[in-house]
Enzyme design. Structure first.
Site, PDB file in Angstrom:
ATOM      1  N   ASP A 219       0.835  -1.201   0.000  1.00 56.47           N
ATOM      2  CA  ASP A 219       0.000   0.000   0.000  1.00 56.47           C
ATOM      3  C   ASP A 219       0.865   1.244   0.000  1.00 56.47           C
ATOM      4  OD1 ASP A 219      -2.499  -0.972  -0.009  1.00 56.47           O
ATOM      5  OD2 ASP A 219      -2.726  -1.036   2.164  1.00 56.47           O
ATOM      6  N   LYS A 241      -0.817   2.312  -7.262  1.00 51.91           N
ATOM      7  CA  LYS A 241      -0.670   2.787  -8.636  1.00 51.91           C
ATOM      8  C   LYS A 241      -1.602   2.054  -9.594  1.00 51.91           C
ATOM      9  CE  LYS A 241       3.294   5.430  -8.394  1.00 51.91           C
ATOM     10  NZ  LYS A 241       4.530   4.806  -7.879  1.00 51.91           N
ATOM     11  N   MET A 356      -8.954   8.892   8.956  1.00 51.08           N
ATOM     12  CA  MET A 356      -9.464   9.379   7.662  1.00 51.08           C
ATOM     13  C   MET A 356     -10.477  10.505   7.875  1.00 51.08           C
ATOM     14  SD  MET A 356      -9.873   5.810   5.556  1.00 51.08           S
ATOM     15  CE  MET A 356     -10.689   4.843   6.808  1.00 51.08           C
TER      16      MET A 356
HETATM   17  N1  SAH Z   1      -5.022  -0.121   8.643  1.00 52.55           N
HETATM   18  C1  SAH Z   1      -4.556   1.196   9.022  1.00 52.55           C
HETATM   19  C2  SAH Z   1      -5.557   2.272   8.759  1.00 52.55           C
HETATM   20  C3  SAH Z   1      -5.924   2.417   7.303  1.00 52.55           C
HETATM   21  S1  SAH Z   1      -7.003   3.794   7.005  1.00 52.55           S
HETATM   22  C4  SAH Z   1      -4.122   1.150  10.486  1.00 52.55           C
HETATM   23  O1  SAH Z   1      -4.432   0.205  11.207  1.00 52.55           O
HETATM   24  O2  SAH Z   1      -3.425   2.094  10.918  1.00 52.55           O
HETATM   25  C5  SAH Z   1      -5.865   5.076   6.670  1.00 52.55           C
HETATM   26  C6  SAH Z   1      -5.874   6.077   7.788  1.00 52.55           C
HETATM   27  O3  SAH Z   1      -5.080   5.642   8.876  1.00 52.55           O
HETATM   28  C7  SAH Z   1      -5.283   7.423   7.434  1.00 52.55           C
HETATM   29  O4  SAH Z   1      -6.199   8.238   6.753  1.00 52.55           O
HETATM   30  C8  SAH Z   1      -4.977   7.976   8.787  1.00 52.55           C
HETATM   31  O5  SAH Z   1      -6.138   8.440   9.434  1.00 52.55           O
HETATM   32  C9  SAH Z   1      -4.515   6.763   9.514  1.00 52.55           C
HETATM   33  N2  SAH Z   1      -3.049   6.601   9.475  1.00 52.55           N
HETATM   34  C10 SAH Z   1      -2.355   5.608   8.941  1.00 52.55           C
HETATM   35  N3  SAH Z   1      -1.037   5.777   9.158  1.00 52.55           N
HETATM   36  C11 SAH Z   1      -0.903   6.902   9.850  1.00 52.55           C
HETATM   37  C12 SAH Z   1       0.198   7.628  10.404  1.00 52.55           C
HETATM   38  N4  SAH Z   1       1.454   7.196  10.283  1.00 52.55           N
HETATM   39  N5  SAH Z   1      -0.046   8.775  11.095  1.00 52.55           N
HETATM   40  C13 SAH Z   1      -1.303   9.208  11.260  1.00 52.55           C
HETATM   41  N6  SAH Z   1      -2.362   8.572  10.770  1.00 52.55           N
HETATM   42  C14 SAH Z   1      -2.181   7.442  10.077  1.00 52.55           C
END
Ligand code: SAH
Length: 426
Positions: A219, A241, A356
């Site tokens: 991803d 992509k 998100m």
């Molecule tokens: N599976 C992921 C979440 C996917 S949804 C998890 O468990 O973290 C994607 C969202 O995760 C982003 O829009 C943001 O809100 C959050 N996110 C993912 N990585 C992040 C990071 N390093 N810092 C802040 N928010 C993050």
């Protein structure tokens, strides 16, 4: 110097091992014995809390007193984990009389067996004896562990096969394939959580599977450094992509996973955070299962907890919050497509973690306030948490949406609402 030791892999499953002592050494030794399936009898007047917990869980037998010779009845091995040399010598004398190998923590030279420094890498166990110097053994072990982590060939153990010495193959592992296709190496898929951003926050198992992969489908949000370290011959598919709309793209990803695995490849689907937290991991698992492809999930450190932590915010703090709720803000609160009861969330007093949520933040905060959450509630935004470019904004529920725009914060970011935001501030 005496003769060199003769290495063996003891198969202790169901066999009695006596551990004498209930302190720090026993606490360190017992888990590996239990892992090997040994029937552990612990002889000690007192136990550490960690050992007590295993006794309470019914994992081993404890006789709460000092050692007596009958304790060795039926034993295949004894581990003496006490400092008292006289008492230890008494145990090893009984063991020698009965021809039972005896490991001694207090005196290596008096022992009839030594425990090696060990590193386990999937089905492979490497045990190192340092010629009487445990530190040397550990140094060598650490070097081998690093080598294995960097470069265990995917064919290190043939899936479905059995190594020549009869040691169980990869098939016994939870992440192992369950079949071979016409004698070829069987493909499989692992859905691996890569963690929030810092490449060190992937799990040990996730990292091992990554080093074994032929194909990695990654991803956008996975740490680039993890991909940097892949072998040159690994096929890297950048899932972000794929040139279709979101639902077609997901179908395309599912198709790539299934096709590659059916062609015999070891596939890792590397996903940001945890695969099942707003990650569509469930759909990918179903697609593989429906196609008959062996598939496993390796949980990851989710940004919903890691991002607050990286900003110094404990999602629960004693006396402040007894709950934390993780919610997606990608659909506006007033949209018919919303599955979230924002009005009900407004009634909670604990911690709210919104993923998100930047685009809809003004509508979300307004809805929470309209349904009763105080606009003074502390709030924070954590952008690109655990990476070198992490940014943290502290504000209040009433002001955070405007502050966010002023500070020009961007996704990926997590919004945290609740009194825990200030909990660690002096
Ligand atoms: N599976 C992921 C979440 C996917 S949804 C998890 O468990 O973290 C994607 C969202 O995760 C982003 O829009 C943001 O809100 C959050 N996110 C993912 N990585 C992040 C990071 N390093 N810092 C802040 N928010 C993050």
């Amino acid at each position: 110097m005496s003769a060199s030791p003769y290495p063996l892999g003891l198969r202790l499953d169901g066999r009695r091992v006596v551990v004498v002592g209930g302190g720090a050494v026993a606490t360190r030794r017992v888990p590996a014995l239990l892992d090997a399936g040994a029937d552990v009898l612990l002889v000690a007047p007192e136990l550490t809390p960690a050992l007590q917990a295993r006794v309470d869980a019914g994992r081993l037998h404890w006789v709460p007193r000092r050692f007596v010779p009958e304790d060795l009845d039926g034993a295949w091995l004894v581990q003496v984990a006490i400092d008292d040399q006289m008492a230890a010598a008494a145990v090893s004398a009984v063991a020698a009389e009965r021809r039972i190998f005896c490991v001694r923590a207090d005196d290596r030279t008096a022992a009839t067996a030594w425990t090696p420094a060990v590193t386990r890498h999937g089905p492979v166990t490497v045990a190192v004896l340092g010629g009487g110097d445990p530190r040397r053994a550990m140094t060598v072990r650490d070097a081998i562990r690093d080598l294995l982590a960097a470069r265990l060939a995917p064919d290190g153990v043939a899936p479905g096969g059995v190594a020549p010495d009869g040691v169980a193959s990869a098939q016994d592992r939870p992440d192992a394939p369950t079949g071979t296709s016409g004698g070829r190496r069987a493909g499989r898929v692992s859905l691996v959580g890569a963690g929030p951003g810092d490449p060190e926050l992937i799990t040990v198992r996730g990292w091992r599977l990554l080093t074994e992969a032929d194909v990695v489908v990654a991803d956008r949000l996975v740490p680039g450094l993890l991909l940097d370290e892949l072998r040159a011959d690994v096929e890297l598919v950048d899932a972000s992509k794929i040139p279709y709309g979101p639902s077609r793209a997901q179908e395309e990803i599912n198709r790539i996973l299934v096709d590659r695995a059916l062609a015999g490849a070891v596939v890792v689907r590397l996903k940001g955070g945890d695969p099942y937290v707003f990650g569509r991991g469930g759909e990918e698992l179903l697609a593989c299962a429906e196609a008959g492809v062996p598939v496993t999930v390796v949980p990851g450190v989710t940004s919903s907890i890691a991002a607050p932590a990286a900003a110094g915010i404990p999602v629960t703090h004693r006396g402040v919050a007894h709950e934390f709720t993780v919610v997606s803000g990608h659909v506006a609160p007033d949209s018919p497509a919303s599955l979230v009861r924002w009005d009900a969330l407004a009634g909670l007093r604990g911690t709210l973690v919104i993923l998100m949520g930047l685009k809809n933040l003004a509508a979300i905060t307004a809805t929470l306030i309209a349904h009763g959450r105080s606009p003074q509630t502390p709030a924070a935004v954590v952008q690109e948490a655990t990476t070198g470019t992490q940014r943290v904004l502290r504000s209040t529920l009433g002001a955070v949406a405007a502050d966010l725009l002023a500070a020009d914060l961007r996704p990926p970011a997590v919004v945290v609402v609740g009194d825990v935001v200030d909990a660690l501030d002096a």
